[in-house]
Design a protein around this motif. Structure first.
Motif, PDB file in Angstrom:
ATOM      1  N   ASP A 122       0.858  -1.195   0.000  1.00  0.00           N
ATOM      2  CA  ASP A 122       0.000   0.000   0.000  1.00  0.00           C
ATOM      3  C   ASP A 122       0.892   1.243   0.000  1.00  0.00           C
ATOM      4  O   ASP A 122       1.401   1.664   1.035  1.00  0.00           O
ATOM      5  N   THR A 123       1.080   1.813  -1.176  1.00  0.00           N
ATOM      6  CA  THR A 123       2.002   2.955  -1.320  1.00  0.00           C
ATOM      7  C   THR A 123       1.452   4.242  -0.709  1.00  0.00           C
ATOM      8  O   THR A 123       2.202   5.186  -0.475  1.00  0.00           O
ATOM      9  N   LYS A 124       0.137   4.270  -0.440  1.00  0.00           N
ATOM     10  CA  LYS A 124      -0.459   5.482   0.149  1.00  0.00           C
ATOM     11  C   LYS A 124      -0.349   5.501   1.681  1.00  0.00           C
ATOM     12  O   LYS A 124      -0.664   6.503   2.318  1.00  0.00           O
ATOM     13  N   TYR A 125       0.079   4.395   2.234  1.00  0.00           N
ATOM     14  CA  TYR A 125       0.122   4.278   3.701  1.00  0.00           C
ATOM     15  C   TYR A 125       1.218   5.153   4.307  1.00  0.00           C
ATOM     16  O   TYR A 125       2.358   5.146   3.835  1.00  0.00           O
ATOM     17  N   VAL A 126       0.845   5.899   5.330  1.00  0.00           N
ATOM     18  CA  VAL A 126       1.809   6.712   6.076  1.00  0.00           C
ATOM     19  C   VAL A 126       1.894   6.145   7.493  1.00  0.00           C
ATOM     20  O   VAL A 126       0.901   6.158   8.225  1.00  0.00           O
ATOM     21  N   PRO A 127       3.059   5.599   7.888  1.00  0.00           N
ATOM     22  CA  PRO A 127       3.174   5.011   9.229  1.00  0.00           C
ATOM     23  C   PRO A 127       2.859   6.036  10.317  1.00  0.00           C
ATOM     24  O   PRO A 127       3.168   7.223  10.167  1.00  0.00           O
ATOM     25  N   PRO A 128       2.209   5.587  11.406  1.00  0.00           N
ATOM     26  CA  PRO A 128       1.906   6.513  12.499  1.00  0.00           C
ATOM     27  C   PRO A 128       3.194   6.930  13.209  1.00  0.00           C
ATOM     28  O   PRO A 128       4.251   6.322  13.004  1.00  0.00           O
ATOM     29  N   PRO A 129       3.133   7.989  14.042  1.00  0.00           N
ATOM     30  CA  PRO A 129       4.321   8.387  14.815  1.00  0.00           C
ATOM     31  C   PRO A 129       4.863   7.206  15.610  1.00  0.00           C
ATOM     32  O   PRO A 129       4.100   6.342  16.055  1.00  0.00           O
ATOM     33  N   PHE A 130       6.170   7.179  15.782  1.00  0.00           N
ATOM     34  CA  PHE A 130       6.811   6.056  16.469  1.00  0.00           C
ATOM     35  C   PHE A 130       6.268   5.912  17.890  1.00  0.00           C
ATOM     36  O   PHE A 130       6.177   6.877  18.654  1.00  0.00           O
ATOM     37  N   ASP A 131       5.877   4.677  18.226  1.00  0.00           N
ATOM     38  CA  ASP A 131       5.394   4.372  19.574  1.00  0.00           C
ATOM     39  C   ASP A 131       6.305   3.290  20.158  1.00  0.00           C
ATOM     40  O   ASP A 131       6.294   2.142  19.702  1.00  0.00           O
ATOM     41  N   PRO A 132       7.115   3.646  21.158  1.00  0.00           N
ATOM     42  CA  PRO A 132       8.059   2.658  21.713  1.00  0.00           C
ATOM     43  C   PRO A 132       7.376   1.412  22.266  1.00  0.00           C
ATOM     44  O   PRO A 132       7.969   0.333  22.326  1.00  0.00           O
ATOM     45  N   MET A 133       6.071   1.534  22.649  1.00  0.00           N
ATOM     46  CA  MET A 133       5.359   0.380  23.207  1.00  0.00           C
ATOM     47  C   MET A 133       5.129  -0.713  22.144  1.00  0.00           C
ATOM     48  O   MET A 133       4.864  -1.859  22.478  1.00  0.00           O
ATOM     49  N   MET A 134       5.218  -0.324  20.869  1.00  0.00           N
ATOM     50  CA  MET A 134       5.083  -1.328  19.811  1.00  0.00           C
ATOM     51  C   MET A 134       6.282  -2.277  19.808  1.00  0.00           C
ATOM     52  O   MET A 134       6.215  -3.381  19.273  1.00  0.00           O
ATOM     53  N   PHE A 135       7.411  -1.832  20.394  1.00  0.00           N
ATOM     54  CA  PHE A 135       8.624  -2.642  20.424  1.00  0.00           C
ATOM     55  C   PHE A 135       9.100  -2.773  21.867  1.00  0.00           C
ATOM     56  O   PHE A 135      10.226  -2.446  22.202  1.00  0.00           O
ATOM     57  N   ASN A 136       8.190  -3.245  22.694  1.00  0.00           N
ATOM     58  CA  ASN A 136       8.471  -3.360  24.124  1.00  0.00           C
ATOM     59  C   ASN A 136       9.192  -4.676  24.412  1.00  0.00           C
ATOM     60  O   ASN A 136       8.617  -5.750  24.272  1.00  0.00           O
ATOM     61  N   PHE A 137      10.474  -4.604  24.788  1.00  0.00           N
ATOM     62  CA  PHE A 137      11.247  -5.809  25.099  1.00  0.00           C
ATOM     63  C   PHE A 137      11.319  -5.954  26.613  1.00  0.00           C
ATOM     64  O   PHE A 137      11.782  -5.049  27.314  1.00  0.00           O
ATOM     65  N   ASP A 138      10.856  -7.082  27.140  1.00  0.00           N
ATOM     66  CA  ASP A 138      11.023  -7.351  28.575  1.00  0.00           C
ATOM     67  C   ASP A 138      11.282  -8.836  28.774  1.00  0.00           C
ATOM     68  O   ASP A 138      11.336  -9.617  27.811  1.00  0.00           O
ATOM     69  N   ASP A 139      11.426  -9.232  30.052  1.00  0.00           N
ATOM     70  CA  ASP A 139      11.832 -10.616  30.324  1.00  0.00           C
ATOM     71  C   ASP A 139      10.788 -11.653  29.896  1.00  0.00           C
ATOM     72  O   ASP A 139      11.093 -12.840  29.748  1.00  0.00           O
ATOM     73  N   LYS A 140       9.551 -11.209  29.648  1.00  0.00           N
ATOM     74  CA  LYS A 140       8.526 -12.157  29.203  1.00  0.00           C
ATOM     75  C   LYS A 140       8.889 -12.782  27.858  1.00  0.00           C
ATOM     76  O   LYS A 140       8.438 -13.871  27.529  1.00  0.00           O
ATOM     77  N   MET A 141       9.710 -12.071  27.101  1.00  0.00           N
ATOM     78  CA  MET A 141      10.105 -12.602  25.800  1.00  0.00           C
ATOM     79  C   MET A 141      10.989 -13.827  25.960  1.00  0.00           C
ATOM     80  O   MET A 141      11.194 -14.586  25.010  1.00  0.00           O
ATOM     81  N   CYS A 142      11.499 -14.023  27.165  1.00  0.00           N
ATOM     82  CA  CYS A 142      12.307 -15.217  27.446  1.00  0.00           C
ATOM     83  C   CYS A 142      11.581 -16.198  28.360  1.00  0.00           C
ATOM     84  O   CYS A 142      11.763 -17.412  28.250  1.00  0.00           O
ATOM     85  N   THR A 143      10.751 -15.660  29.279  1.00  0.00           N
ATOM     86  CA  THR A 143      10.191 -16.504  30.341  1.00  0.00           C
ATOM     87  C   THR A 143       8.756 -16.969  30.082  1.00  0.00           C
ATOM     88  O   THR A 143       8.283 -17.891  30.735  1.00  0.00           O
ATOM     89  N   ALA A 144       8.053 -16.324  29.153  1.00  0.00           N
ATOM     90  CA  ALA A 144       6.654 -16.689  28.898  1.00  0.00           C
ATOM     91  C   ALA A 144       6.573 -18.091  28.290  1.00  0.00           C
ATOM     92  O   ALA A 144       7.565 -18.600  27.745  1.00  0.00           O
ATOM     93  N   PRO A 145       5.406 -18.740  28.366  1.00  0.00           N
ATOM     94  CA  PRO A 145       5.238 -20.053  27.710  1.00  0.00           C
ATOM     95  C   PRO A 145       5.552 -19.940  26.218  1.00  0.00           C
ATOM     96  O   PRO A 145       5.390 -18.864  25.622  1.00  0.00           O
ATOM     97  N   PRO A 146       5.994 -21.042  25.599  1.00  0.00           N
ATOM     98  CA  PRO A 146       6.439 -21.000  24.189  1.00  0.00           C
ATOM     99  C   PRO A 146       5.426 -20.348  23.233  1.00  0.00           C
ATOM    100  O   PRO A 146       5.812 -19.534  22.398  1.00  0.00           O
ATOM    101  N   ALA A 147       4.132 -20.691  23.370  1.00  0.00           N
ATOM    102  CA  ALA A 147       3.126 -20.147  22.449  1.00  0.00           C
ATOM    103  C   ALA A 147       3.022 -18.633  22.588  1.00  0.00           C
ATOM    104  O   ALA A 147       2.905 -17.897  21.598  1.00  0.00           O
ATOM    105  N   GLU A 148       3.107 -18.163  23.829  1.00  0.00           N
ATOM    106  CA  GLU A 148       3.016 -16.717  24.094  1.00  0.00           C
ATOM    107  C   GLU A 148       4.256 -15.994  23.574  1.00  0.00           C
ATOM    108  O   GLU A 148       4.165 -14.899  23.014  1.00  0.00           O
ATOM    109  N   ARG A 149       5.433 -16.641  23.747  1.00  0.00           N
ATOM    110  CA  ARG A 149       6.682 -16.056  23.241  1.00  0.00           C
ATOM    111  C   ARG A 149       6.635 -15.925  21.726  1.00  0.00           C
ATOM    112  O   ARG A 149       6.998 -14.910  21.156  1.00  0.00           O
TER     113      ARG A 149
END
Length: 601
Positions: A525-552
């Motif tokens: 979609d060439t008309k799409y303009v990305p929204p302003p950067f939201d750091p919460m879209m790329f939230n890295f925390d320990d759940k990315m390692c400790t959560a159950p496999p499906a959730e990870r």
């Protein structure tokens, strides 16, 4: 109520009655629709289907509450059987049920705006009520199976109540599932109880049977989704498209059946579907049973493959017929080129009776090509129609449509390539990589869609790959286009209330059979303009390692989607580089004692 006496009556309603299934013509000989249907179905089946109807409209009501409504309708039926001229007896079946619903005390308290439907005239009132059905109701708690000895004692002492509750439970959870399927499910449930309750180890037997029941329930959900899709096709694209798809499919399945018989059967299927889709489950059950009986009475005309199905108990016939293999093609079918391309009188035949000519082409083409999808055959037929519309206006039509075979083969090549490419990708790289590929492509096509919805769509498309790419090659196209059409139709339904972008709108406005190729060909979609950067879209925390496999895994896929949303023009090489860096970071940080600090770097 002797609910499961209904099982004996299902589909055993007539021998070989044949009558026009259009409602007006069908009821012309009956002053009272309710008396007519009550006499056809007999009391026990009528009660069961009445319960299904009420449970699908009033999903929050208790079994006891709905039983009172069923009682009222049965009393009216008895009254009308005794005197068809009584004032209320001329009502249509939908009006009987909706009038009863509209008299429910405090309807607005439980159902809110649905109560406003009662102020509308029919048929708008019925359409209004249908719009309030909840597909996957979260207000109904999951079913808890009682202990084995309890359920068997209940079956022994209160069989009617137990089986009646089962019908009610399934219907309210599956408001778009047609009544014949629910009655079939009830029959299988009773069969499991009959088999297990005399056993010494009831629990083990029921566990085994419940596995089967779980499979049946999942199948019921799938049938419900398919039936809902068919209803939407009928409603949105009209009777002509619906009937054409049925002629194509039945011609593939019953290639030896005469054209006239198939057209009549497709027409009757369309009429019954209209009743079922409108929530008119009493007429749906009655007329579907007649359709099955008619098919079985002509099994020698249609297909030898359905003979074993027609020998089954009546309640098991429909499932068996639906799942029966395609019949073998007749030997020595002549080429279609001579009649539909080389014949100098093609335009004369086409212009004399446009629809009949195309219907016969559809039949002849379909019965020769069981390996093609219904949607592709509809595209080929539409392509042929477009070519004739153009060529028959020229001075030399035969010269104009002489390249018809090459033109129509373009449709076949496109679809074969899509199926081949995707199945090779799925079978070579596996489910996980296939899903990632789908998410990248579809996030670029429609980045405005929410991350959760894109993940849901990706998983559904991956399930299609899993289901269809494991089949023999000649069955893959039909399987994949069928299920993809359902997913795309669901996307387009969402698009109606929440527009996505111009290219999605364009594809959703295409003819039914052209939607899938349109979505496949859709680019970034060439008309799409990305929204302003939201750091919460790329939230890295320990759940990315400790959560159950499906959730990870879900968390990582959402990160992938959000990354594409930020940079939809990103190339595959750039994406691979970032993905490699992310994997290295996760491998490193998940081994650290302070995961958050490591990820924060």
């Amino acid at each position: 109520m002797k609910w499961l006496t209904l099982i004996s009556f299902i589909f055993l309603l007539s021998s070989a009655r044949s009558r026009n299934l259009l409602r007006t013509a069908r009821d012309a000989d009956h002053k009272s629709p309710i008396a007519h249907r009550f006499n056809d179905l007999k009391e026990e089946t009528f009660k069961a289907v009445a319960m299904i109807t009420f449970a699908q409209y009033l999903q929050k009501c208790s079994y006891d509450g709905l039983s009172k409504l069923v009682k009222d309708v049965v009393e009216l039926a008895h009254k009308c059987v005794a005197n068809e001229d009584a004032p209320e007896c001329a009502k249509s079946m939908p009006a009987v049920f909706l009038d009863e619903i509209c008299q429910v005390d405090k309807l607005r308290d439980s159902y809110g705006d649905m109560a406003d439907c009662c102020g509308k005239a029919d048929p708008e009132r019925n359409q209004c009520f249908l719009s309030f059905k909840v597909h996957q109701p979260d207000f109904i708690p999951p079913y808890q199976r009682p202990a084995a000895d309890v359920i068997c004692n209940e079956y022994k002492d209160h069989r009617v109540q137990l089986l009646g509750n089962f019908v009610y439970t399934v219907a309210r959870r599956n408001p778009f599932l047609h009544a014949p399927a629910i009655l079939g499910l009830a029959a299988e449930y009773e069969k499991a109880l009959k088999a297990c309750c005399p056993e010494s180890d009831i629990g083990a037997c029921l566990d085994e049977k419940v596995q089967q029941i779980s499979v049946i329930k999942e199948r019921a959900k799938l049938i419900g989704v398919k039936q809902q899709h068919e209803c939407r096709v009928l409603d949105k694209y009209g009777e002509r498209t619906f009937q054409a798809s049925k002629i194509a499919r039945m011609s593939q399945k019953y290639p030896k059946a005469p054209f006239a018989e198939l057209v009549k059967m497709a027409h009757d299927v369309k009429d019954v579907y209209k009743e079922c889709c409108e929530g008119d489950m009493v007429e749906c059950v009655d007329d579907w049973s007649e359709l099955v009986t008619a098919l079985c009475s002509k099994q020698d005309v249609f297909s030898s493959k359905i003979k074993p199905c027609c020998e089954l108990p009546a309640v098991e016939r429909t499932k068996c017929i639906m799942e029966a293999d395609f019949d073998d093609k007749p030997d020595n079918l002549p080429s279609l080129v001579e009649k539909y391309i080389q014949d100098k009188e093609v335009c004369k035949s086409y212009e004399a009776n446009h629809d009949a000519f195309l219907s016969e082409f559809l039949y002849e083409y379909s019965r020769r090509h069981p390996e093609l999808s219904t949607q592709l055959i509809l595209r080929i037929t539409k392509g042929y129609e477009t070519l004739l519309d153009k060529c028959c206006k020229t001075d030399n039509p035969a010269d104009c449509y002489s390249n018809a075979v090459e033109e129509l083969n373009k449709h076949i090549k496109e679809t074969e390539e899509v199926v081949k490419t995707n199945c090779e990708l799925f079978n070579t790289h596996g489910e996980a990589d296939f899903l990632k590929g789908i998410l990248v492509r579809y996030t670029k096509k429609m980045p405005q869609v929410s991350t959760d919805t894109l993940l849901e769509i990706g998983k559904k498309m991956t399930a299609v790959g899993s289901k269809c790419c494991s089949l023999p090659e000649h069955k893959r196209m039909s399987c994949s286009e069928h299920y993809l059409s359902i997913i795309i139709e669901d996307m387009c339904k969402r698009q109606e209330s929440t527009p996505i972008n111009d290219q999605v709108s364009q594809c959703c406005n295409e003819l039914y059979s052209y939607r899938r190729p349109c979505f496949t060909a859709m680019g970034v979609d060439t008309k799409y303009v990305p929204p302003p950067f939201d750091p919460m879209m790329f939230n890295f925390d320990d759940k990315m390692c400790t959560a159950p496999p499906a959730e990870r895994e879900a968390g990582q896929l959402k990160l992938l989607i959000n990354l594409i949303k930020r940079k939809p023009q990103m190339t595959e090489d750039q994406l691979k580089k970032i993905a490699g860096g992310f994997t290295a970071m996760m491998d490193k940080c998940c081994k650290q004692s302070d995961i958050d600090s490591c990820l924060g770097e």
